[in-house]
Design a protein around this motif. Structure first.
Motif, PDB file in Angstrom:
ATOM      1  N   ASN A 114      45.068 -11.172  30.347  1.00  0.00           N
ATOM      2  CA  ASN A 114      46.020 -12.268  30.219  1.00  0.00           C
ATOM      3  C   ASN A 114      45.402 -13.659  30.171  1.00  0.00           C
ATOM      4  O   ASN A 114      46.116 -14.641  29.945  1.00  0.00           O
ATOM      5  N   TYR A 153      47.011 -17.585  28.821  1.00  0.00           N
ATOM      6  CA  TYR A 153      47.233 -18.715  29.719  1.00  0.00           C
ATOM      7  C   TYR A 153      46.129 -19.773  29.610  1.00  0.00           C
ATOM      8  O   TYR A 153      45.962 -20.595  30.515  1.00  0.00           O
ATOM      9  N   PHE A 213      51.250 -18.807  34.870  1.00  0.00           N
ATOM     10  CA  PHE A 213      51.544 -18.040  36.078  1.00  0.00           C
ATOM     11  C   PHE A 213      51.225 -18.851  37.323  1.00  0.00           C
ATOM     12  O   PHE A 213      50.472 -19.819  37.303  1.00  0.00           O
ATOM     13  N   GLU A 215      54.913 -14.701  36.745  1.00  0.00           N
ATOM     14  CA  GLU A 215      54.707 -15.186  35.384  1.00  0.00           C
ATOM     15  C   GLU A 215      55.951 -15.964  34.952  1.00  0.00           C
ATOM     16  O   GLU A 215      56.965 -15.981  35.649  1.00  0.00           O
TER      17      GLU A 215
END
Length: 305
Positions: A70, A74, A258, A284
């Motif tokens: 992830n 981000y 997040f 998130e």
């Protein structure tokens, strides 16, 4: 206690780190029998420790697995690991007199890309009403002579602090938590700590605990001393931000990145899993966590695009 309907958020299993200066305060939240817990790591992605995900879409995997999948989404793809970690910390005794490297020292001494700055939320006032912070000498040579004479503590400065304070410590600052302190700590994810002095304590094998005096002196910035400020409000540092929430029924992630929520008291529930203080929930965008008005700290990354 209220249950919430949500998509499956990631719940991290806290990790116990026993230390010679730890105690039993954190044991009820640790899912362990240990009575010498120094750190209860809520969020950590390091070579030595990595949280297991015990509920969520990544159940059975690790925080590192989630981060690798992830980080690009981000805008954190420049990092190999999550760039910060958090822990509840009990100092049942004084910690070693220590220093963390700043960026330049981390590069020179360890070939690391960045050093360690860190934040202390003081949850319980230390017995002496202060932590060790800063030095009382003009330069490194004078401090070296104090160490060689066995007079280290005579030349260590103090910083008054109490429950409800926030202390930000930049790399190169001599510091140590003192007996009786309970803190919530956020650290940049650099694993290096250099000890000047450790009260002649022995490790678990009966040998004197290792000191790193030369690296500590190389990293020390004698001019640095931290400040203690009220913990209330949002604190934004270079790699992370944090805030303590009071009397909130819930927290919702209305941002585009997040963040984590860690209860500091009470309990809540996600699906059928009871969440105790010290357990991190990863929110998130769009996620909501019921807090039941329990004091909670939220911590997220500072994203630089």
């Amino acid at each position: 206690m209220t249950e919430i309907c949500e998509k499956t958020m990631q719940i991290l299993q806290p990790i116990v780190h026993e230390t010679v200066w730890g105690g039993s305060f954190l044991q009820p939240f640790s899912y362990s029998e240990s009575e010498s817990i120094g750190h209860l790591y809520n969020i950590i992605d390091s070579d030595q420790f990595n949280n297991k995900i015990i509920q969520g879409t990544y159940e059975g995997e690790t925080l590192h697995d989630w981060f690798l999948d992830n980080k690009k989404k981000y805008h954190l793809d420049r990092f190999e690991k999550l760039p910060f970690l958090t822990a509840l910390v009990e100092a049942a005794d004084n910690l070693s007199i220590q220093v963390h490297p700043d960026d330049d020292s981390a590069k020179a001494l360890e070939n690391e890309s960045f050093g360690k700055n860190e934040s202390f939320y003081i949850l319980k006032t230390p017995e002496m009403g202060a932590m060790y912070n800063g030095v009382l000498t003009k330069d490194k040579n004078e401090f070296r002579k104090a160490i060689e004479r066995g007079k280290t503590l005579n030349y260590v400065d103090k910083l008054e602090c109490k429950q409800g304070d926030y202390v930000y410590i930049v790399g190169g600052t001599l510091h140590a938590a003192t007996k009786g302190t309970i803190t919530f700590e956020i650290e940049e994810n650099c694993e290096h700590t250099y000890r000047f002095y450790d009260y002649d304590r022995l490790d678990s094998s009966g040998k004197p605990r290792q000191l790193q005096v030369e690296k500590a002196l190389s990293s020390l910035k004698p001019e640095l001393k931290s400040q203690s400020v009220p913990a209330a409000g949002k604190h934004i540092e270079r790699m992370y931000w944090s805030e303590i929430l009071e009397d909130r029924e819930e927290v919702k992630n209305n941002t585009e990145v997040f963040f984590f929520a860690i209860l500091l008291e009470g309990e809540t529930q996600v699906k059928d899993l009871k969440i105790l203080p010290g357990t991190a929930v990863l929110l998130e965008p769009g996620d909501t966590l019921i807090l039941n008005k329990n004091r909670t700290v939220i911590v997220g990354p500072v994203v630089r695009r």
